[in-house]
Scaffold this motif. Structure first.
Motif, PDB file in Angstrom:
ATOM      1  N   LEU A 156       0.831  -1.207   0.000  1.00  0.00           N
ATOM      2  CA  LEU A 156       0.000   0.000   0.000  1.00  0.00           C
ATOM      3  C   LEU A 156       0.863   1.253   0.000  1.00  0.00           C
ATOM      4  CD1 LEU A 156      -2.853   1.180   0.076  1.00  0.00           C
ATOM      5  CD2 LEU A 156      -2.720   1.090   2.581  1.00  0.00           C
ATOM      6  N   SER A 157       1.954   1.231   0.741  1.00  0.00           N
ATOM      7  CA  SER A 157       2.854   2.392   0.775  1.00  0.00           C
ATOM      8  C   SER A 157       3.438   2.677  -0.597  1.00  0.00           C
ATOM      9  CB  SER A 157       3.994   2.158   1.777  1.00  0.00           C
ATOM     10  OG  SER A 157       3.484   2.033   3.077  1.00  0.00           O
ATOM     11  N   VAL A 158       3.833   1.624  -1.319  1.00  0.00           N
ATOM     12  CA  VAL A 158       4.382   1.800  -2.665  1.00  0.00           C
ATOM     13  C   VAL A 158       3.306   2.353  -3.601  1.00  0.00           C
ATOM     14  CG1 VAL A 158       5.247   0.574  -4.702  1.00  0.00           C
ATOM     15  CG2 VAL A 158       6.204   0.096  -2.445  1.00  0.00           C
ATOM     16  N   LEU A 159       2.104   1.779  -3.543  1.00  0.00           N
ATOM     17  CA  LEU A 159       1.042   2.194  -4.467  1.00  0.00           C
ATOM     18  C   LEU A 159       0.432   3.540  -4.106  1.00  0.00           C
ATOM     19  CD1 LEU A 159      -0.667  -1.219  -5.153  1.00  0.00           C
ATOM     20  CD2 LEU A 159       0.944   0.030  -6.593  1.00  0.00           C
ATOM     21  N   ASP A 160       0.535   3.947  -2.848  1.00  0.00           N
ATOM     22  CA  ASP A 160       0.027   5.257  -2.447  1.00  0.00           C
ATOM     23  C   ASP A 160       1.052   6.373  -2.658  1.00  0.00           C
ATOM     24  OD1 ASP A 160      -2.600   4.772  -1.821  1.00  0.00           O
ATOM     25  OD2 ASP A 160      -2.260   4.557   0.328  1.00  0.00           O
ATOM     26  N   ALA A 161       2.257   6.012  -3.037  1.00  0.00           N
ATOM     27  CA  ALA A 161       3.288   7.018  -3.285  1.00  0.00           C
ATOM     28  C   ALA A 161       2.943   7.813  -4.538  1.00  0.00           C
ATOM     29  CB  ALA A 161       4.648   6.338  -3.457  1.00  0.00           C
ATOM     30  N   SER A 186      -1.480  12.083  -8.785  1.00  0.00           N
ATOM     31  CA  SER A 186      -2.216  10.848  -8.565  1.00  0.00           C
ATOM     32  C   SER A 186      -1.254   9.877  -7.919  1.00  0.00           C
ATOM     33  CB  SER A 186      -2.690  10.252  -9.896  1.00  0.00           C
ATOM     34  OG  SER A 186      -3.633  11.083 -10.512  1.00  0.00           O
ATOM     35  N   THR A 187      -1.793   8.917  -7.188  1.00  0.00           N
ATOM     36  CA  THR A 187      -0.916   7.906  -6.611  1.00  0.00           C
ATOM     37  C   THR A 187      -0.538   6.905  -7.695  1.00  0.00           C
ATOM     38  OG1 THR A 187      -2.694   6.405  -5.982  1.00  0.00           O
ATOM     39  CG2 THR A 187      -2.066   8.117  -4.374  1.00  0.00           C
ATOM     40  N   LEU A 188       0.506   6.166  -7.439  1.00  0.00           N
ATOM     41  CA  LEU A 188       0.940   5.132  -8.378  1.00  0.00           C
ATOM     42  C   LEU A 188      -0.163   4.105  -8.586  1.00  0.00           C
ATOM     43  CD1 LEU A 188       3.141   3.877 -10.109  1.00  0.00           C
ATOM     44  CD2 LEU A 188       3.983   2.726  -8.064  1.00  0.00           C
ATOM     45  N   GLY A 189      -0.866   3.745  -7.520  1.00  0.00           N
ATOM     46  CA  GLY A 189      -1.961   2.783  -7.638  1.00  0.00           C
ATOM     47  C   GLY A 189      -3.065   3.275  -8.566  1.00  0.00           C
ATOM     48  N   GLN A 190      -3.421   4.547  -8.466  1.00  0.00           N
ATOM     49  CA  GLN A 190      -4.453   5.114  -9.336  1.00  0.00           C
ATOM     50  C   GLN A 190      -3.995   5.131 -10.793  1.00  0.00           C
ATOM     51  OE1 GLN A 190      -4.664   8.831  -7.248  1.00  0.00           O
ATOM     52  NE2 GLN A 190      -6.513   8.247  -6.107  1.00  0.00           N
ATOM     53  N   VAL A 225       3.140  -0.117 -20.385  1.00  0.00           N
ATOM     54  CA  VAL A 225       3.475   1.136 -19.692  1.00  0.00           C
ATOM     55  C   VAL A 225       3.343   0.933 -18.188  1.00  0.00           C
ATOM     56  CG1 VAL A 225       2.784   3.534 -19.325  1.00  0.00           C
ATOM     57  CG2 VAL A 225       2.795   2.575 -21.633  1.00  0.00           C
ATOM     58  N   ALA A 226       2.264   0.284 -17.770  1.00  0.00           N
ATOM     59  CA  ALA A 226       2.059   0.008 -16.349  1.00  0.00           C
ATOM     60  C   ALA A 226       3.175  -0.889 -15.824  1.00  0.00           C
ATOM     61  CB  ALA A 226       0.694  -0.644 -16.127  1.00  0.00           C
ATOM     62  N   GLY A 227       3.615  -1.844 -16.641  1.00  0.00           N
ATOM     63  CA  GLY A 227       4.697  -2.734 -16.240  1.00  0.00           C
ATOM     64  C   GLY A 227       5.988  -1.990 -15.974  1.00  0.00           C
ATOM     65  N   GLU A 228       6.288  -1.013 -16.803  1.00  0.00           N
ATOM     66  CA  GLU A 228       7.495  -0.206 -16.590  1.00  0.00           C
ATOM     67  C   GLU A 228       7.383   0.606 -15.301  1.00  0.00           C
ATOM     68  OE1 GLU A 228      10.537  -0.161 -18.107  1.00  0.00           O
ATOM     69  OE2 GLU A 228       9.706  -1.935 -19.073  1.00  0.00           O
ATOM     70  N   MET A 229       6.174   1.074 -15.000  1.00  0.00           N
ATOM     71  CA  MET A 229       5.960   1.820 -13.763  1.00  0.00           C
ATOM     72  C   MET A 229       6.166   0.906 -12.558  1.00  0.00           C
ATOM     73  SD  MET A 229       2.671   4.027 -14.935  1.00  0.00           S
ATOM     74  CE  MET A 229       2.572   5.011 -13.458  1.00  0.00           C
ATOM     75  N   VAL A 230       5.701  -0.335 -12.662  1.00  0.00           N
ATOM     76  CA  VAL A 230       5.882  -1.299 -11.576  1.00  0.00           C
ATOM     77  C   VAL A 230       7.366  -1.571 -11.366  1.00  0.00           C
ATOM     78  CG1 VAL A 230       5.582  -3.731 -10.960  1.00  0.00           C
ATOM     79  CG2 VAL A 230       3.635  -2.392 -11.690  1.00  0.00           C
ATOM     80  N   LYS A 231       8.092  -1.741 -12.451  1.00  0.00           N
ATOM     81  CA  LYS A 231       9.536  -1.989 -12.359  1.00  0.00           C
ATOM     82  C   LYS A 231      10.195  -0.888 -11.533  1.00  0.00           C
ATOM     83  CE  LYS A 231      13.620  -2.010 -15.332  1.00  0.00           C
ATOM     84  NZ  LYS A 231      14.059  -1.893 -16.725  1.00  0.00           N
ATOM     85  N   LYS A 232       9.904   0.343 -11.883  1.00  0.00           N
ATOM     86  CA  LYS A 232      10.503   1.481 -11.191  1.00  0.00           C
ATOM     87  C   LYS A 232      10.066   1.533  -9.725  1.00  0.00           C
ATOM     88  CE  LYS A 232      11.120   6.440 -11.605  1.00  0.00           C
ATOM     89  NZ  LYS A 232      10.884   7.620 -12.417  1.00  0.00           N
ATOM     90  N   ALA A 233       8.786   1.310  -9.481  1.00  0.00           N
ATOM     91  CA  ALA A 233       8.271   1.392  -8.116  1.00  0.00           C
ATOM     92  C   ALA A 233       8.832   0.294  -7.225  1.00  0.00           C
ATOM     93  CB  ALA A 233       6.744   1.324  -8.134  1.00  0.00           C
ATOM     94  N   LEU A 234       8.866  -0.929  -7.729  1.00  0.00           N
ATOM     95  CA  LEU A 234       9.370  -2.034  -6.909  1.00  0.00           C
ATOM     96  C   LEU A 234      10.828  -1.866  -6.588  1.00  0.00           C
ATOM     97  CD1 LEU A 234       7.597  -5.147  -8.472  1.00  0.00           C
ATOM     98  CD2 LEU A 234       6.944  -3.838  -6.451  1.00  0.00           C
ATOM     99  N   GLU A 239      12.722   1.215  -6.751  1.00  0.00           N
ATOM    100  CA  GLU A 239      13.024   2.443  -6.038  1.00  0.00           C
ATOM    101  C   GLU A 239      12.279   2.571  -4.711  1.00  0.00           C
ATOM    102  OE1 GLU A 239      12.605   5.877  -8.518  1.00  0.00           O
ATOM    103  OE2 GLU A 239      13.871   5.030 -10.085  1.00  0.00           O
ATOM    104  N   LEU A 240      10.958   2.507  -4.781  1.00  0.00           N
ATOM    105  CA  LEU A 240      10.171   2.714  -3.565  1.00  0.00           C
ATOM    106  C   LEU A 240      10.232   1.504  -2.633  1.00  0.00           C
ATOM    107  CD1 LEU A 240       7.044   4.366  -5.200  1.00  0.00           C
ATOM    108  CD2 LEU A 240       8.871   5.506  -3.953  1.00  0.00           C
TER     109      LEU A 240
END
Length: 131
Positions: free
Chosen positions: A81-86, A97-101, A114-123, A125-126
């Motif tokens: 939740l912390s990662v997706l709310d960032a 907007s949050t990453l989850g949104q 595109v969403a996959g690339e965002m997940v890569k970065k979030a997992l 970095e965050l």
């Protein structure tokens, strides 16, 4: 598509779906919920969800096996939740907007890559900051 790209797309789809239902735990069935995934890639999908659980982004009451390829009671952990709310740094200007949104919108729009690339970065970095 190579396994790392499939992992990122599947992770984005799962995280977006679980985030949309948070805090209610959901069942995830690769065959029923993701019929677009080819049977030859089911193992990659199951391993992706398993990885998200093992690494503390998701929790589940029961996990998939080779026989029962379903997860039950899947929900976000505090870390997930912390990662997706960032709010990603590049979006902090203007109306953030949050990453989850954002993931949810991209998956709904059919932009799983595109969403996959965002997940890569979030997992990377965050997620590492929350360890």
């Amino acid at each position: 598509m190579a396994n790392p790209e499939l992992f990122r797309e599947y992770a984005a789809q799962v995280l977006a779906r679980v985030y949309a239902q948070h805090p209610v735990g959901i069942a995830i069935s690769v065959a029923e919920d993701y019929p677009e995934i080819e049977p030859k890639n089911h193992e990659i999908f199951l391993c992706t969800v398993g990885w998200l659980i093992t690494n503390g982004f998701l929790d589940a009451d029961t996990v998939a096996t080779r026989v029962d390829k379903n997860f039950h009671g899947v929900c976000l952990t505090l870390r997930g939740l912390s990662v997706l709310d960032a709010v990603p740094a590049e979006l902090q200007e203007g109306k953030p907007s949050t990453l989850g949104q954002i993931l949810r919108r991209k998956v709904e729009e059919g932009a799983a890559a595109v969403a996959g690339e965002m997940v890569k970065k979030a997992l990377i970095e965050l997620g590492s900051r929350l360890s």
